[in-house]
Write an enzyme that holds these catalytic residues in place. Sequence first.
Site, PDB file in Angstrom:
ATOM      1  N   ALA A 102      -4.829   7.586  -4.113  1.00 60.44           N
ATOM      2  CA  ALA A 102      -3.453   7.193  -4.443  1.00 60.44           C
ATOM      3  C   ALA A 102      -3.494   5.699  -4.772  1.00 60.44           C
ATOM      4  O   ALA A 102      -3.296   4.840  -3.903  1.00 60.44           O
ATOM      5  CB  ALA A 102      -2.533   7.463  -3.256  1.00 60.44           C
TER       6      ALA A 102
ATOM      7  N   SER B  90       0.837  -1.197   0.000  1.00 59.18           N
ATOM      8  CA  SER B  90       0.000   0.000   0.000  1.00 59.18           C
ATOM      9  C   SER B  90       0.876   1.253   0.000  1.00 59.18           C
ATOM     10  O   SER B  90       2.059   1.179  -0.340  1.00 59.18           O
ATOM     11  CB  SER B  90      -0.935  -0.024   1.214  1.00 59.18           C
ATOM     12  OG  SER B  90      -1.920   0.968   1.113  1.00 59.18           O
ATOM     13  N   ASN B  91       0.324   2.393   0.359  1.00 54.15           N
ATOM     14  CA  ASN B  91       1.097   3.644   0.399  1.00 54.15           C
ATOM     15  C   ASN B  91       0.597   4.519   1.553  1.00 54.15           C
ATOM     16  O   ASN B  91      -0.328   4.139   2.273  1.00 54.15           O
ATOM     17  CB  ASN B  91       1.010   4.360  -0.950  1.00 54.15           C
ATOM     18  CG  ASN B  91      -0.421   4.697  -1.319  1.00 54.15           C
ATOM     19  OD1 ASN B  91      -1.097   5.438  -0.626  1.00 54.15           O
ATOM     20  ND2 ASN B  91      -0.907   4.102  -2.407  1.00 54.15           N
ATOM     21  N   HIS B  92       1.203   5.683   1.697  1.00 56.36           N
ATOM     22  CA  HIS B  92       0.945   6.527   2.870  1.00 56.36           C
ATOM     23  C   HIS B  92      -0.264   7.452   2.744  1.00 56.36           C
ATOM     24  O   HIS B  92      -0.447   8.316   3.596  1.00 56.36           O
ATOM     25  CB  HIS B  92       2.176   7.398   3.165  1.00 56.36           C
ATOM     26  CG  HIS B  92       3.335   6.622   3.692  1.00 56.36           C
ATOM     27  ND1 HIS B  92       3.272   5.957   4.893  1.00 56.36           N
ATOM     28  CD2 HIS B  92       4.567   6.405   3.199  1.00 56.36           C
ATOM     29  CE1 HIS B  92       4.435   5.367   5.115  1.00 56.36           C
ATOM     30  NE2 HIS B  92       5.236   5.616   4.090  1.00 56.36           N
TER      31      HIS B  92
END
Length: 227
Positions: A96, A28-30
């Site tokens: 995102a 995943s991402n932030h």
Amino acid sequence: MKTTHNKPIVLITAGPTREAIDPVRFISNHSSGKMGYAIAGAFLDQGFEVILVSGPVNISLSHSSLRVIHVDSADEMYAACQQYFPVARIAIFAAAVADYKPAQIYAQKMKKSTQEFSLQMVKNVDIAFEFGKIKRKDQVSIGFALETNDEEQNALKKLYSKNLDLVVLNSVQDEGATFGYDTNKITVINRDFLFQAYPLKSKAEVARDIVMAAIKVSQRLQAPVQA
Ligand code: CTP
């Protein structure tokens, strides 16, 4: 979809996506989802019905004109958007989305071994790009460009390749902007190469600026052509 309030509809993607590796792991991402949710709030303030397709975030929002659809992966986000895009007057792609996903999801939890391990990744669907292909003339779409270098050039590339009406440029070099912060600094670029740079503001204020810019483009499209 049956519209409950007879209001104009906006479709918003928000937050990160999670791409599963096995039943207990993901990539995943932030992304915090704060910007997408703030945009949803600003559209509700302007009397829109909001469909918010959200990846996993720690924010909750409720309103009689808001429908939140919770998803994990890019594929799930795309499937949810497909259902609502045709009825949306405006689409905001604020999520995102992970560009890649593991080529296969292991059915069982992977066990460690003494060997090195590498994951094969395949491309995910580009949601904004796919809807750019089928967007009608009466629909407005807005995307984001999060860039570290060649910001304006990259943002313009996204504007045209994804057939967006506006692209909101975020530079990760800007202090107080992007992931996790409660503030953001944006430049909005339209298809006439007009660059509008805004100062650092709270995400709520930035959301209002984006929503007003979107409504302005949409009103221009909806206005009857003068004889
Ligand atoms: N986007 C999307 N689906 C994807 C990737 C991006 O809908 N699979 C949307 C984002 O929500 C954003 C815009 O496309 O509005 C640009 O996203 P960004 O991640 O900045 O660009 P990419 O096209 O993924 O290109 P790169 O990561 O190489 O900069």
